[in-house]
Design a protein around this motif. Structure first.
Motif, PDB file in Angstrom:
ATOM      1  N   TYR A 145      11.365   7.035 -15.587  1.00 58.36           N
ATOM      2  CA  TYR A 145      11.617   6.611 -16.961  1.00 58.36           C
ATOM      3  C   TYR A 145      12.465   5.343 -17.024  1.00 58.36           C
ATOM      4  N   PRO A 162       8.024   9.080 -22.624  1.00 57.67           N
ATOM      5  CA  PRO A 162       7.164   8.257 -21.774  1.00 57.67           C
ATOM      6  C   PRO A 162       6.844   6.875 -22.360  1.00 57.67           C
ATOM      7  N   HIS A 164       8.647   4.565 -24.661  1.00 58.78           N
ATOM      8  CA  HIS A 164       9.601   3.450 -24.657  1.00 58.78           C
ATOM      9  C   HIS A 164      10.894   3.790 -23.937  1.00 58.78           C
ATOM     10  N   LEU A 165      10.857   4.898 -23.183  1.00 63.87           N
ATOM     11  CA  LEU A 165      11.914   5.261 -22.231  1.00 63.87           C
ATOM     12  C   LEU A 165      13.260   5.586 -22.880  1.00 63.87           C
TER      13      LEU A 165
ATOM     14  N   THR B 253       2.194  13.292 -24.536  1.00 60.17           N
ATOM     15  CA  THR B 253       2.063  11.853 -24.301  1.00 60.17           C
ATOM     16  C   THR B 253       2.059  11.634 -22.797  1.00 60.17           C
ATOM     17  N   PRO B 254       1.027  10.984 -22.259  1.00 59.85           N
ATOM     18  CA  PRO B 254       0.994  10.795 -20.802  1.00 59.85           C
ATOM     19  C   PRO B 254       2.086   9.836 -20.324  1.00 59.85           C
ATOM     20  N   LEU B 255       2.509  10.032 -19.077  1.00 65.03           N
ATOM     21  CA  LEU B 255       3.486   9.132 -18.449  1.00 65.03           C
ATOM     22  C   LEU B 255       2.835   8.535 -17.206  1.00 65.03           C
ATOM     23  N   ILE B 257       2.089   5.349 -20.068  1.00 61.32           N
ATOM     24  CA  ILE B 257       1.008   5.076 -21.017  1.00 61.32           C
ATOM     25  C   ILE B 257       1.037   3.592 -21.358  1.00 61.32           C
ATOM     26  N   TYR B 267       4.595  -4.402 -26.456  1.00 61.10           N
ATOM     27  CA  TYR B 267       4.991  -3.047 -26.077  1.00 61.10           C
ATOM     28  C   TYR B 267       6.299  -3.103 -25.281  1.00 61.10           C
ATOM     29  N   VAL B 270       9.210  -3.846 -27.491  1.00 60.91           N
ATOM     30  CA  VAL B 270       9.609  -2.674 -28.290  1.00 60.91           C
ATOM     31  C   VAL B 270      10.535  -1.753 -27.478  1.00 60.91           C
ATOM     32  N   LYS B 271      10.376  -1.769 -26.144  1.00 60.10           N
ATOM     33  CA  LYS B 271      11.277  -0.967 -25.304  1.00 60.10           C
ATOM     34  C   LYS B 271      12.688  -1.541 -25.345  1.00 60.10           C
ATOM     35  N   ILE B 334      16.498  -0.635 -19.388  1.00 61.22           N
ATOM     36  CA  ILE B 334      16.902  -0.942 -20.759  1.00 61.22           C
ATOM     37  C   ILE B 334      18.327  -1.500 -20.816  1.00 61.22           C
TER      38      ILE B 334
END
Lengths: 211, 393
Positions: A145, A162, A164-165, B253-255, B257, B267, B270-271, B334
């Motif tokens: 993650y 899964p 956006h962690l 939700t698959p990991l 994705i 995408y 957005v994280k 992050i």
């Protein structure tokens, strides 16, 4: 500036044109969102889902700290189609915490009326709606993650999304399920539950998620 | 007020006369492949529309029937794989060509007078193309599609949290209107199907009206190039059968994705960002694209003659490729990445700004030097100079 005859006539004709435009737009909005009454275009109150009491599991399945099970709570959601509604699963997780906590979050929602070591979280990520997972081993968070390493106090079971962690701590002090990493603006949403004998009964769900 | 309106009307009239939607006025430059992009956009669009009509014959737009019907089209119906492949790869080609043409117009300064309206329409068409993409791939009703639709339409709910405006319910209303309610379900497929179809049909009508009024040729490509593109798309459809993914499962939700390729960079962003900003940032990006012709006011079109806008373009390109690579490699720390990215952006933008100032100063100095230089003495006829040269020939 002089107000000529032509100008006055122009202004006078504009009034019914504008009125007509509003008269056309108002039903158009309601064509797209039929459960709004006239002049209530942006009201989302009629969209609140309905659930009811549902047994989701037994306390005996949560014997030791960090034991957990997944469950689904079914709610009736409004749907703008001929059926008018749809039954939708709200995936959830029940966790036995290592100590008793007040199951109330920073948003002021109370999940259980007394102190409890059982916590029930909605698994719909409060960020953008993906379904997050309960991860019994925090090392899996680090590997799968986004490489997040929790501080010492949080090196236990965590919850991770899964998409956006975002990472959540089920036993976060003062707000169980709060976000500890990632872009989510808040902690996991709660279920409101009661324990009747051995049964864990969900009686309500915190609002706000798109299911 | 009426003077402003008159100016606007005049501006619109002028830009409408210079409108160029598919490079149809640039036929003399067709030896450069970058100027075939307009024609290729039109061609791939038509391929997508025609193949889409074939798909509609068999497609069932329901949560229970959609996945099976597409599986049926791909594997059972004669030439169904071709219709689906042409639709998917044609759409990929359409987005690719629009993106490349945007970059061409940006770096070649083609958005400057009188190309502002052409640029704005092209930029809007990229946005519409992407909306068409996301509404289109929900129709498969697979995992990627389901989670893409849900995440994208949860973003507007954060508009209710803009500080100072209070919760008007507008963000949620937008989300619910597109989803057909507060959950992803049958109404969502129906609405997405309508939007997906509507964007192309309305766009095609407008383009046809434009061509009818201007009497211009739609497709300025040689039959060989047209055949090559169509055959290539057909070949690609044959050798790389379009993926089905797994049936949408709202409980899992698959990991990991991933989204479709053109959303990958977004995408990743957005994280990194708080969700309200992740909703506002794309709007700002679209806003920048729309107003850039009015920000870059110089007459220069060469990239190095307008350093700031050149750097912004390069930075956007580098970020787009970089973020796409990061998400494909599943790298997103992050806590670490956003400050680094922010620092790079600030440093690069500051340097670009300084470069622009230095460049302008240098040009101003050059202009002053030329103005100060004494004019060349006018020689009498027959004693050199232009007049003399003319006299001797």
């Amino acid at each position: 500036m002089t107000l000529g005859r032509r100008k006055v006539l122009k202004v006078l004709t504009a009034i019914p044109v504008l009125g007509g435009l509003v008269a056309v737009l108002s039903p158009l909005f309601r064509y797209l969102k039929p459960n709004d009454g006239p002049w209530q275009i942006f009201t989302v109150a009629p969209d609140i889902p309905k659930g009811g009491d549902q047994v989701v599991g037994k306390t005996t399945a949560l014997a030791k700290p960090w034991d957990f099970f997944y469950f689904t709570y079914v709610q009736k959601f409004v749907q703008y189609d001929p059926t008018g509604y749809k039954a939708t699963n709200i995936p959830g997780v029940a966790v036995r915490l290592p100590h008793k906590v007040k199951f109330e979050n920073l948003q002021g929602y109370t999940g259980y009326k007394e102190e409890t070591d059982i916590a029930l979280f909605q698994r719909i990520c409060p960020h953008l709606g993906c379904i997050f997972n309960y991860i019994p081993d925090w090392r899996e968070v680090q590997s799968g993650y986004g490489g997040y390493t929790p501080p010492e106090a949080e090196k236990h079971a965590l919850m991770g999304c899964p998409c956006h962690l975002s990472i959540y701590d089920p036993s976060y002090p003062g707000d169980p399920g709060n976000r500890i990493s990632g872009p989510a603006p808040r902690g996991a949403r709660y279920f409101q539950f009661e324990i009747r004998g051995e049964d864990i009964v969900v009686v309500g769900a915190e609002l706000g998620a798109i299911a | 007020m009426s003077a402003i309106l008159d100016n606007l009307k005049e501006w619109l009239q002028d830009r409408k006369q210079h409108l160029d939607l598919f490079d149809e006025t640039k036929t003399s430059r067709l030896d450069n492949p970058l100027y075939t992009l307009g024609g290729l956009i039109w061609l791939s669009w038509i391929v997508v529309i025609v193949s889409g009509i074939f798909l509609m014959v068999w497609y069932v737009p329901t949560t229970t029937g959609a996945y099976r019907s597409i599986e049926h089209i791909t594997y059972d119906i004669p030439l169904g794989w071709l219709a689906r492949g042409m639709h998917k790869y044609g759409a990929d080609m359409l987005i690719t060509c629009i993106t490349l043409r945007i970059y061409r117009m940006y770096f070649a300064g083609e958005y400057k007078k009188p190309g502002e309206l052409s640029w704005m329409i092209l930029f809007a068409s990229l946005v519409l193309g992407m909306i068409s993409g996301i509404t289109g791939y929900l129709l498969i009703w697979n995992q990627r599609a389901f989670w893409a639709a849900k995440t994208v339409l949860t973003v507007p709910t954060y508009y209710d949290e803009i500080p100072g405006f209070g919760n008007l319910g507008l963000g949620r209303a937008i989300a619910y209107i597109f989803l057909g309610g507060p959950a992803v379900g049958q109404a969502t497929i129906t609405r997405f199907y309508a939007i997906h179809f509507g964007i192309s049909v309305l766009g095609l009508i407008l383009a046809e009206v434009f061509f009818y009024r201007t009497r211009r040729r739609r497709l300025n490509l040689s039959p060989f190039v047209i055949a090559l593109v169509v055959v290539f798309l057909g070949y690609l459809s044959f050798v790389r059968l379009t993926d089905m993914g797994r049936w949408a499962n709202p409980n899992r939700t698959p990991l990991p994705i991933l989204s479709d390729w053109y959303f990958l960079a977004l995408y990743q962003v957005v994280k990194y960002m708080p969700p309200l900003w992740a909703g506002i940032a794309p709007a700002l990006l679209i806003g920048y694209g729309m107003v850039v012709p009015f920000l870059d006011r110089t007459k220069e079109t060469r990239p190095l003659e307008r350093p700031f806008f050149f750097t912004v373009g390069v930075l956007a390109l580098v970020y787009w490729i970089g973020f796409t690579a990061l998400i494909m490699l599943n790298i997103a720390v992050i806590g670490r990445d956003p400050p680094i990215i922010m620092a790079i952006t600030i440093v690069v933008m500051t340097l670009a700004f300084l470069w622009e100032i230095a460049h302008r100063r240098r040009k101003a100095q050059m202009r002053a030097a030329t103005a100060k230089a004494p004019p060349a003495p006018r020689l009498p006829p027959g004693q050199g100079g232009r007049g003399g040269a003319a006299a001797t020939t």
